[in-house]
Motif scaffolding. Structure first.
Motif, PDB file in Angstrom:
ATOM      1  N   GLU A 313       0.916  -1.241   0.253  1.00 31.09           N
ATOM      2  CA  GLU A 313       0.138   0.194  -0.088  1.00 31.09           C
ATOM      3  C   GLU A 313       1.307   1.862   0.034  1.00 31.09           C
ATOM      4  O   GLU A 313       0.996   2.478  -0.774  1.00 31.09           O
ATOM      5  CB  GLU A 313      -0.810  -0.207   1.201  1.00 31.09           C
ATOM      6  CG  GLU A 313      -1.873   1.509   1.204  1.00 31.09           C
ATOM      7  CD  GLU A 313      -2.650   1.090   2.828  1.00 31.09           C
ATOM      8  OE1 GLU A 313      -2.924   2.330   3.046  1.00 31.09           O
ATOM      9  OE2 GLU A 313      -2.380  -0.144   3.345  1.00 31.09           O
ATOM     10  N   ARG A 314       1.867   1.590   0.947  1.00 34.03           N
ATOM     11  CA  ARG A 314       2.468   2.411   0.851  1.00 34.03           C
ATOM     12  C   ARG A 314       3.802   2.521  -0.360  1.00 34.03           C
ATOM     13  O   ARG A 314       3.947   3.527  -0.947  1.00 34.03           O
ATOM     14  CB  ARG A 314       4.485   2.420   1.914  1.00 34.03           C
ATOM     15  CG  ARG A 314       4.374   3.675   2.932  1.00 34.03           C
ATOM     16  CD  ARG A 314       5.113   3.378   3.640  1.00 34.03           C
ATOM     17  NE  ARG A 314       6.151   4.265   3.997  1.00 34.03           N
ATOM     18  CZ  ARG A 314       7.148   4.044   4.962  1.00 34.03           C
ATOM     19  NH1 ARG A 314       7.340   3.386   5.412  1.00 34.03           N
ATOM     20  NH2 ARG A 314       7.921   5.768   5.219  1.00 34.03           N
ATOM     21  N   PHE A 315       4.228   1.446  -0.866  1.00 41.20           N
ATOM     22  CA  PHE A 315       4.753   1.368  -1.902  1.00 41.20           C
ATOM     23  C   PHE A 315       3.741   2.195  -3.271  1.00 41.20           C
ATOM     24  O   PHE A 315       4.281   3.450  -4.556  1.00 41.20           O
ATOM     25  CB  PHE A 315       5.142   0.357  -2.214  1.00 41.20           C
ATOM     26  CG  PHE A 315       6.684  -0.153  -2.065  1.00 41.20           C
ATOM     27  CD1 PHE A 315       7.163  -0.009  -1.078  1.00 41.20           C
ATOM     28  CD2 PHE A 315       7.925   0.539  -3.267  1.00 41.20           C
ATOM     29  CE1 PHE A 315       8.472  -0.307  -0.769  1.00 41.20           C
ATOM     30  CE2 PHE A 315       8.725   0.140  -2.765  1.00 41.20           C
ATOM     31  CZ  PHE A 315       9.503  -0.230  -1.452  1.00 41.20           C
ATOM     32  N   ARG A 316       2.908   1.400  -3.330  1.00 44.94           N
ATOM     33  CA  ARG A 316       1.853   2.097  -4.691  1.00 44.94           C
ATOM     34  C   ARG A 316       1.603   3.917  -4.657  1.00 44.94           C
ATOM     35  O   ARG A 316       1.223   4.315  -4.987  1.00 44.94           O
ATOM     36  CB  ARG A 316      -0.038   1.107  -4.400  1.00 44.94           C
ATOM     37  CG  ARG A 316      -0.091   0.092  -5.155  1.00 44.94           C
ATOM     38  CD  ARG A 316      -1.088  -0.585  -5.801  1.00 44.94           C
ATOM     39  NE  ARG A 316      -1.660  -0.872  -4.019  1.00 44.94           N
ATOM     40  CZ  ARG A 316      -1.936  -1.979  -3.726  1.00 44.94           C
ATOM     41  NH1 ARG A 316      -0.751  -2.889  -4.014  1.00 44.94           N
ATOM     42  NH2 ARG A 316      -2.239  -2.589  -1.925  1.00 44.94           N
ATOM     43  N   SER A 317       0.761   4.335  -3.333  1.00 46.33           N
ATOM     44  CA  SER A 317       0.782   5.823  -2.300  1.00 46.33           C
ATOM     45  C   SER A 317       2.357   6.079  -3.257  1.00 46.33           C
ATOM     46  O   SER A 317       1.568   7.338  -4.120  1.00 46.33           O
ATOM     47  CB  SER A 317       0.815   5.441  -1.226  1.00 46.33           C
ATOM     48  OG  SER A 317       0.372   7.075  -0.954  1.00 46.33           O
ATOM     49  N   VAL A 318       3.619   6.246  -2.990  1.00 44.16           N
ATOM     50  CA  VAL A 318       4.657   6.456  -3.229  1.00 44.16           C
ATOM     51  C   VAL A 318       4.911   6.256  -4.701  1.00 44.16           C
ATOM     52  O   VAL A 318       5.105   8.093  -5.468  1.00 44.16           O
ATOM     53  CB  VAL A 318       6.022   5.957  -2.423  1.00 44.16           C
ATOM     54  CG1 VAL A 318       6.963   6.437  -3.376  1.00 44.16           C
ATOM     55  CG2 VAL A 318       5.988   6.301  -1.011  1.00 44.16           C
TER      56      VAL A 318
END
Length: 337
Positions: A313-318
């Protein structure tokens, strides 16, 4: 920002209540059960405010004692100081105090001092394994999430929870040596788990939101999504291939990457890399070990109390936020459209 402050107030309210109930019981018992409810509530509230004030005063030093950093004086390490001071001036904020933790697990953390000056701690592993531009991204992320009064709430509560770290330490140390923990250590660890179950579900949403805010603000500030993604990937992979310890768990909410997220399932690190066509072994410069997660002696309870978003989730957001920077995103040998 308003939503963040609302979450901060909720954490303060729950923290106050967790103190007030046992304090009221103590006041009632010490008063020989003769005090009426109004007096018990009044004395209990006053005592609770004093206790929380003490936690606010002691919180930064308690966190510092857990991390045990070597403080870097101005001019002692010109590269780190130039990086931190330069980015702080761009953000129009006070230059943080800087320390280095003697730990080869790559990570960094931030907490608030009593004067409001942020404290940045880098592990030795992060300074060795990351490039200058990647360390810059980590530092900016931590500084971007350190402003305002809300991070000081997290510092206060984390200082309080260090008590339960100390209560549980004997249990885990004996378990690590293959020895019987003993009834006293089991009971102390049990109390520590109980308070964590009560506190962490309230702290976690605040900590996750601070992480997202730090990611978004740091990407806008650095304008370098490629270095940011490489830093996140390297830190996640470095943590995933190592055992957890209690210090890492209790300070996860202050960290660039919560170790419990990376360590819970190392396959997630590889899956996220594969999602964007990244050759993890080439990026890291070493063969990333598979299936190293879940080997820690820490119970699964700790791993469920994640203080940051899931890795994917964090990677997609970044990546999505990074695209708005209008700079090509390249990680390892992969271009991310």
């Amino acid at each position: 920002m308003r939503d963040l402050e609302e979450r901060g107030l909720i954490v303060l309210g729950v923290h106050f209540t967790l103190h007030l109930i046992p304090v009221m019981v103590v006041v009632w018992v010490l008063g020989s059960q003769s005090l009426n409810l109004l007096y018990v509530l009044g004395y209990g509230a006053l005592a609770t405010l004093i206790i929380i004030l003490a936690e606010w005063l002691l919180g930064p030093s308690l966190i510092s004692s857990m991390a045990d950093p070597r403080w870097v004086a101005e001019g002692e390490d010109p590269i780190i100081w130039a990086l931190v001071e330069g980015e702080a001036r761009k953000l129009d904020m006070r230059v943080p105090r800087v320390g280095v933790i003697d730990n080869m697990a790559p990570n960094a953390l931030v907490y608030s001092s009593l004067t409001g000056r942020p404290v940045l701690l880098f592990t030795r592993g992060l300074l060795v394994e990351l490039t200058h531009s990647e360390v810059r991204c980590v530092a900016v992320h931590l500084m971007c999430r350190s402003g305002g009064w809300v991070p000081s709430v997290l510092t206060t509560v984390s200082g309080f929870l260090t008590v339960f770290n100390l209560m549980s330490r004997g249990y885990f140390q004996r378990r690590a040596k293959g020895q019987s923990p003993g009834l006293l250590n089991v009971m102390l660890a049990g109390w520590g788990h109980l308070f964590m179950n009560l506190a962490y579900p309230v702290i976690a949403p605040l900590s996750r939101q601070l992480t997202v805010q730090g990611d978004e603000a740091a990407l806008a500030q650095t304008g370098d999504p490629s270095s940011y993604l490489r830093a996140l990937m390297k830190v996640s992979a470095g943590l995933a291939s190592r055992e957890l310890d209690l210090v890492q768990v209790f300070l996860g909410g202050h960290s660039f990457q919560d170790p419990t997220v990376a360590n819970a399932d190392t396959s997630a690190v590889r899956n996220v890399a594969g999602m964007y066509g990244i050759n993890l072994d080439i990026l890291l410069g070493y063969k990333f070990p598979a299936d190293q997660g879940n080997q820690s002696l820490l119970p699964s309870l700790f791993k469920r109390l994640s203080l940051q978003p899931e890795l994917s989730e964090r990677f997609r957001s970044v990546v999505e936020t990074g695209k708005s920077v209008q700079t090509p995103i390249k990680v390892g040998l992969a271009w991310i459209e």
